[in-house]
Every structure is written in C-alpha cells, then in structure tokens.
Design a protein around this motif. Structure first.
Motif, mmCIF file in Angstrom:
data_model
loop_
_atom_site.group_PDB
_atom_site.id
_atom_site.type_symbol
_atom_site.label_atom_id
_atom_site.label_comp_id
_atom_site.label_asym_id
_atom_site.label_seq_id
_atom_site.Cartn_x
_atom_site.Cartn_y
_atom_site.Cartn_z
ATOM 1 N N TRP A 117 -19.968 -5.644 2.403
ATOM 2 C CA TRP A 117 -18.706 -5.406 3.120
ATOM 3 C C TRP A 117 -18.826 -4.295 4.155
ATOM 4 O O TRP A 117 -18.293 -4.403 5.265
ATOM 5 N N THR A 118 -19.532 -3.220 3.828
ATOM 6 C CA THR A 118 -19.606 -2.107 4.781
ATOM 7 C C THR A 118 -20.408 -2.473 6.024
ATOM 8 O O THR A 118 -20.259 -1.826 7.066
ATOM 9 N N ARG A 175 -15.082 1.830 5.861
ATOM 10 C CA ARG A 175 -15.313 1.030 4.655
ATOM 11 C C ARG A 175 -16.180 1.781 3.649
ATOM 12 O O ARG A 175 -16.055 1.568 2.446
ATOM 13 N N ASN A 192 -14.876 3.763 0.405
ATOM 14 C CA ASN A 192 -14.445 3.059 -0.805
ATOM 15 C C ASN A 192 -15.288 3.529 -1.995
ATOM 16 O O ASN A 192 -16.026 2.773 -2.613
ATOM 17 N N ASP A 244 -9.144 -8.391 3.811
ATOM 18 C CA ASP A 244 -9.557 -7.724 5.042
ATOM 19 C C ASP A 244 -9.048 -8.509 6.252
ATOM 20 O O ASP A 244 -9.739 -9.367 6.801
ATOM 21 N N TYR A 267 -7.260 -3.231 5.758
ATOM 22 C CA TYR A 267 -7.776 -3.880 4.555
ATOM 23 C C TYR A 267 -7.234 -3.223 3.285
ATOM 24 O O TYR A 267 -6.662 -2.130 3.311
#
Length: 328
Positions: free
Chosen positions: A196-197, A205, A208, A219, A317
């Motif tokens: 995801w990052t 991101r 998190n 997202d 997100y």
C-alpha cells in the motif's frame, strides 16, 4: 556483557550508515560494513553466552536498523528502500527460525520493557507491541491469498499485497460503489504496508504505524487514479460477535484516517440483524491509534455486527485493523 551484571545493554554500530552515505547501498564498501557489523554482533553474543550464570538467565537479543539506504547513497525520503528495515531477535518467548509479518520499528522499545517486567501502561500511548505477545487477527489469515498488482504501476510486480476476498465471516458491501477506477482499491481492500505505501509516495501512508500484517483499507484517492463513474461508497461488515444483552460491551479496533471533504467514515453496529446504528463518525484526520467505543447492548440481544462505511471520491483513505468485541 561477559563479566559485569547489566540489566540492559544498547549498542549502536554506525559503520554501515557511514558506508551507505559515502558509497551507496549497492557498493562493496556497504557490504563489507555489514560483514564487519555481523562479526561484532557475533562477538557480543559469544560474550553473553560465556557468562558463568548464562544458563540461569533469560536474555532477549534484538538487532535492527533504524532505516535503509538508496543504492546511490543517503536516506530520509519516503521510498521503501529507505524506510524498510528488519528485526532479528532471539529469546525464550520467541519461536526459533520463525518469520513474522507483524513486527514494526516501535516494537523494539516495548519488547525490551516487557522483557524487563515493566508493565506497559496504555496511558503512555506507545505505538509498539511486544514481539513476545503476537496478536494475529482475522485479516492476517489472508496473507496466502494476496495477489500482485493489476493497475498499479509503481509497485513491483513481484510483491503480493492485495486481495478483495474478505476473511471468513467478513463481507464487503459494494452495492453503492461506483464503477471502474483502479482495480486494487475498488471498495475495501485487504493489503500490507509493503504494497500500500508504494501505491503513492509522500501521502503519509507510512504513518500507519499501528496496523500489523494484513489490514483493511478504503482508499478513494488511489481508486480515483483511473477512469471511473460514481463515487466511493463501500462498507466493511464484520462477523456477528456474541454478546450478552443488557450489559455494555467494548468495540476496539486500530484505525488511521486521513480526511478531505466530502469524505466520511462511519462506524455502525446492529444487534441480532436489526437496522445499523451509528456509533462513531470520522470527518477529521485521526493519527494511527487504537480506538475504543463503548456499546450499550440492548436487553435480550445475543449478537452484534460492526460496519465500517467509507464514502467519498478523490479524497483520502481509512485503515482498519484488529477489530475486537469484549465484555467484562
């Protein structure tokens, strides 16, 4: 470490960092510095094991790096190569030879405190979790189902990091979801930090920090990066958790929420299949943290189901992880 009697020892080996800055992470000098540090660690471990009282002692040894390096040299940016690191650990409470996906940098400090018998006060607000106390959740069971990228071009094709298939008992309601958009992020997705990052850099991101392993994310920002119609409207639905009617219950979950209007995050609960009722709404940024919500369970109720609804468009997100219901 061999002859004295320390309770804790911290050692910093800095040559690898110097080599990375001077020659880059793709250099022979960097590799040589790693070999040098490895030899030094070996000497320290040997000193511990040579202690006359070693057989009756309980040592936790943790080895980590505070950051990575770019191949040309340097760090401080948001690339995975600069942010990604590791922990190598050995101790009586750890399974030898195991590979874990639930460990993050903040876990180093709390693992040391837990090993030394220091009670971790939730009021301290620490982000870490002791590595000696793994707490897998339903989402972590999805690791074997993770897929490689579909529409995302900035993520290496070798990384398996997303699925739309929820774990057993969970579901995703996309009946009001728009069409098209980036496949990976159409509705609630289950993903990892590594995947995801890298979807988009410099959008926080990587902050998190409390989610672990596989987590759920809605997202709207990334979904909107490809032609679409409609808006983002997706609801993550939990299993029905057993409860005792007439007694309060606690809903706990890890969350990370970044806001841009008209986006909204809603937490709703329903008892025994009745209409969902809102118990929490997000319309402002929330840093990565553990959220707790007290639920007033109606008399006679025997189950509760939780819904996480994200609505918006080309906004930000919402991350959800480690959802639990408890009653005292």
């Amino acid at each position: 470490m061999r002859d004295a009697d320390p309770d804790a020892v911290f050692v910093q080996l800095d040559n690898i960092d110097h080599a990375g800055h001077s020659y880059g992470a793709a250099s022979q000098q960097y590799l040589d510095a790693i070999h040098g540090a490895d030899a030094q660690v070996g000497q320290m471990v040997a000193a511990v094991k040579a202690r006359p009282s070693y057989g009756s002692e309980d040592w936790l040894i943790m080895i980590t790096a505070d950051h990575g390096h770019t191949d040309p040299g340097g760090h401080g940016g948001s690339t995975l190569q600069e942010r990604q690191t590791f922990m190598i650990a050995v101790g009586s409470a750890l399974a030898a030879g195991s590979v874990r996906h639930d460990v993050k940098m903040p876990d180093v400090a709390v693992s040391a405190l837990a090993h030394l018998g220091v009670a971790l006060d939730p009021a301290w607000g620490l982000d870490g979790r002791p590595v000696q106390q793994p707490t897998p959740d339903d989402f972590d069971s999805l690791r074997g189902r993770l897929q490689s990228r579909v529409d995302e071009t900035g993520i290496p094709a070798s990384i398996l990091g997303f699925t739309h298939t929820p774990p057993a008992g969970w579901s995703v309601d996309n009946s009001a979801m728009g069409t098209g958009g980036v496949t990976e992020w159409r509705g609630w997705s289950f993903t990892t930090d590594e995947f995801w990052t890298q979807a988009q850099r410099d959008q926080n991101r990587e902050c998190n920090v409390r989610a672990r392993g596989v987590f759920a994310v809605a997202d709207g920002d990334e979904w909107s990066d490809k032609s679409l119609t409609g808006s983002f409207d997706s609801t993550l639905v939990s299993p029905a958790y057993p409860v005792t009617g007439g007694r309060p219950a606690t809903l706990a979950y890890t969350t990370y929420y970044r806001q841009e209007s008209p986006q909204k995050g809603e937490v709703l609960v329903s008892y025994d299949g009745a209409a969902p009722v809102g118990v929490k709404t997000y319309t402002a940024d929330v840093p990565s943290r553990t959220e707790t919500v007290t639920l007033q369970v109606p008399a006679g109720a025997s189950s509760v189901r939780v819904r996480f609804r994200y609505t918006g468009g080309n906004n930000w997100y919402w991350v959800i992880d480690d959802v639990r219901i408890s009653q005292s």
